[in-house]
Design an enzyme around this catalytic site. Sequence first.
Site, short mmCIF file in Angstrom:
data_model
loop_
_atom_site.label_atom_id
_atom_site.label_comp_id
_atom_site.label_asym_id
_atom_site.label_seq_id
_atom_site.Cartn_x
_atom_site.Cartn_y
_atom_site.Cartn_z
N GLY A 76 49.10 42.34 31.18
CA GLY A 76 49.24 43.74 30.84
C GLY A 76 49.12 44.59 32.08
N GLY A 77 48.76 45.84 31.88
CA GLY A 77 48.74 46.78 32.98
C GLY A 77 47.41 46.85 33.70
N ALA A 107 44.15 48.51 31.92
CA ALA A 107 43.47 47.60 30.98
C ALA A 107 42.76 46.50 31.73
CB ALA A 107 44.48 47.03 30.00
N ALA A 108 43.40 45.99 32.77
CA ALA A 108 42.79 44.91 33.56
C ALA A 108 41.47 45.37 34.17
CB ALA A 108 43.74 44.45 34.65
N GLU A 113 47.71 38.53 34.67
CA GLU A 113 49.12 38.69 34.98
C GLU A 113 49.44 40.16 34.78
OE1 GLU A 113 49.96 34.57 35.76
OE2 GLU A 113 50.83 36.50 36.29
N CYS A 166 57.62 43.02 33.69
CA CYS A 166 56.86 43.18 34.92
C CYS A 166 57.68 42.64 36.09
CB CYS A 166 55.53 42.48 34.83
SG CYS A 166 55.71 40.72 34.68
#
Length: 455
Positions: free
Chosen positions: A212-213, A216-217, A232, A266
């Site tokens: 994800g983005g 959020a990471a 990722e 991505c």
Amino acid sequence: MADYQIINPFGGDLIEEYDFAGREAVDCAIDRLVEGRAVQAAMPAWQRSDILMRLSGLLREHADHLARLITAETGKTISDSRVEIERACNTALASAMEARAITGEALDSDAYPPQRERIGVVLWKPLGTVMCITPFNFPVNIAVHKIGPAFAAGNTILFKPGPQNKRSAEFLVDLCYRAGMDPGVLQMLIPDIPATSHAVAHPQVHAINFTGGTAAANAIAAAAGYKKLLFELGGNDPLIVMEDGDLEGAVHAAINQRFATAGQRCTAAKRVFVQRGVYEAFTARLLDATTSLKVGDPMDEETFVGPLIHTAAADEVHGRIADAVARGARVLSGHRREGNILWPTVIEDVPDDAPLVADETFGPVIPLRPFDTVDELVTLANDSPFGLQAGVFTRDLSLARSLFNRLDVGLLAVNDGPGFRAEHFPFGGVKESGVGREGVRYAIREMSFQKTLVI
Ligand SMILES: NC(=O)C1=CN([C@@H]2O[C@H](COP(=O)(O)OP(=O)(O)OC[C@H]3O[C@@H](n4cnc5c(N)ncnc54)[C@H](O)[C@@H]3O)[C@@H](O)[C@H]2O)C=CC1
Ligand SMILES: O=C(O)CS(=O)(=O)O
């Protein structure tokens, strides 16, 4: 009103509304997954492999239904959704093959004095329970890239799909159960953000496998504390066209790796660098190919570009194109919007610091950037916080090797675009594009640890 409404991005109709799971549901699911470790421990690798093989077959058997679920919930064109399910079949098959081949190594202690007549046997063992969190854009294949290897390695799995993807995720999990996965081994939940953070931090969750983005990471990393993270994340991937490159091939890559999936990948070709000597010729060919693309209803088999995932996403991309124009950029094709649909757009003279090119833009827009020298190209391409994949069209292999060494990416595709993906190849980036590697064999290792027996 329910916590979440799944809205079809194309028609705007309500698909389903539901309430997020809370902390209690998270704790209950994790308790089941702790118990389920005994099921995994008692299961030989060949049985796990057979289950994954059956999953591959079930995905193929239900490909049309799954593709329609994906298109309804994400707006991805039905043709792109069918490609995704075909890939998911291969991902499950690769997981089945690798489940039988998780080999270790044997070491002899006599490599260094004093000899001790000892043998070391190093084996891969499962971490325990892995939480798999997936994004909206490839809701089935990215989920199988996590569930398949995690299961093959012998873990139990807490699966947290994107809230938009509840139906395709539920159907996938049902296929996993029908293939033979025990509910104590695989649990799916869609908690609210606080309950998701509670799960991420839970001491019985040993790893977070997230796609994800960046935002959020960062939140996940803050909540997770001391545990294995496999991230990722985003990309701002360059497609590079050298003067000696195959222009038709480069146009094909640009179209299929930037306008397909409405550019929401991505690994999409988000920046296109063209050496000045072929800039006009490449641009002419690209515009011809772009204007012939069918735009509209994602359920139409002929549609090439459907809607973005939601209105906010379309607002962001449309706004970034307008911002670039305000900064002096020139639209060569597109920059047209109807609802969540953005027409495929080709734009040039975008300032290098404009958000359209400086940040990750998740939409069907190709910013063209001419360059003269290789040194100039490397500086431009590396000028990004991301470093996922790159693609270069050239017939000069020594140049390809030089770019492989100089570009800050996880993969360089020669005579292909940055969107190249093979399910069994290692996948992942550097810098803010993530930590660790997916790709089935590599994901298995990321969700395992090495245990050594000395005899
Ligand atoms: N490297 C890769 O393989 C891929 C990366 N992406 C990246 O993902 C982004 C687009 O996908 P989205 O689904 O919009 O990403 P997103 O980051 O908004 O959501 C991804 C997942 O994380 C969950 N999530 C969101 N906030 C969270 C939080 N605070 N704690 C825990 N979980 C949270 C979401 O519910 C969803 O399940 C782009 O940045 C794109 O580059 C997308 C696909 C593949
Ligand atoms: O193609 C895929 O595997 C999805 S993504 O390119 O990583 O977003």
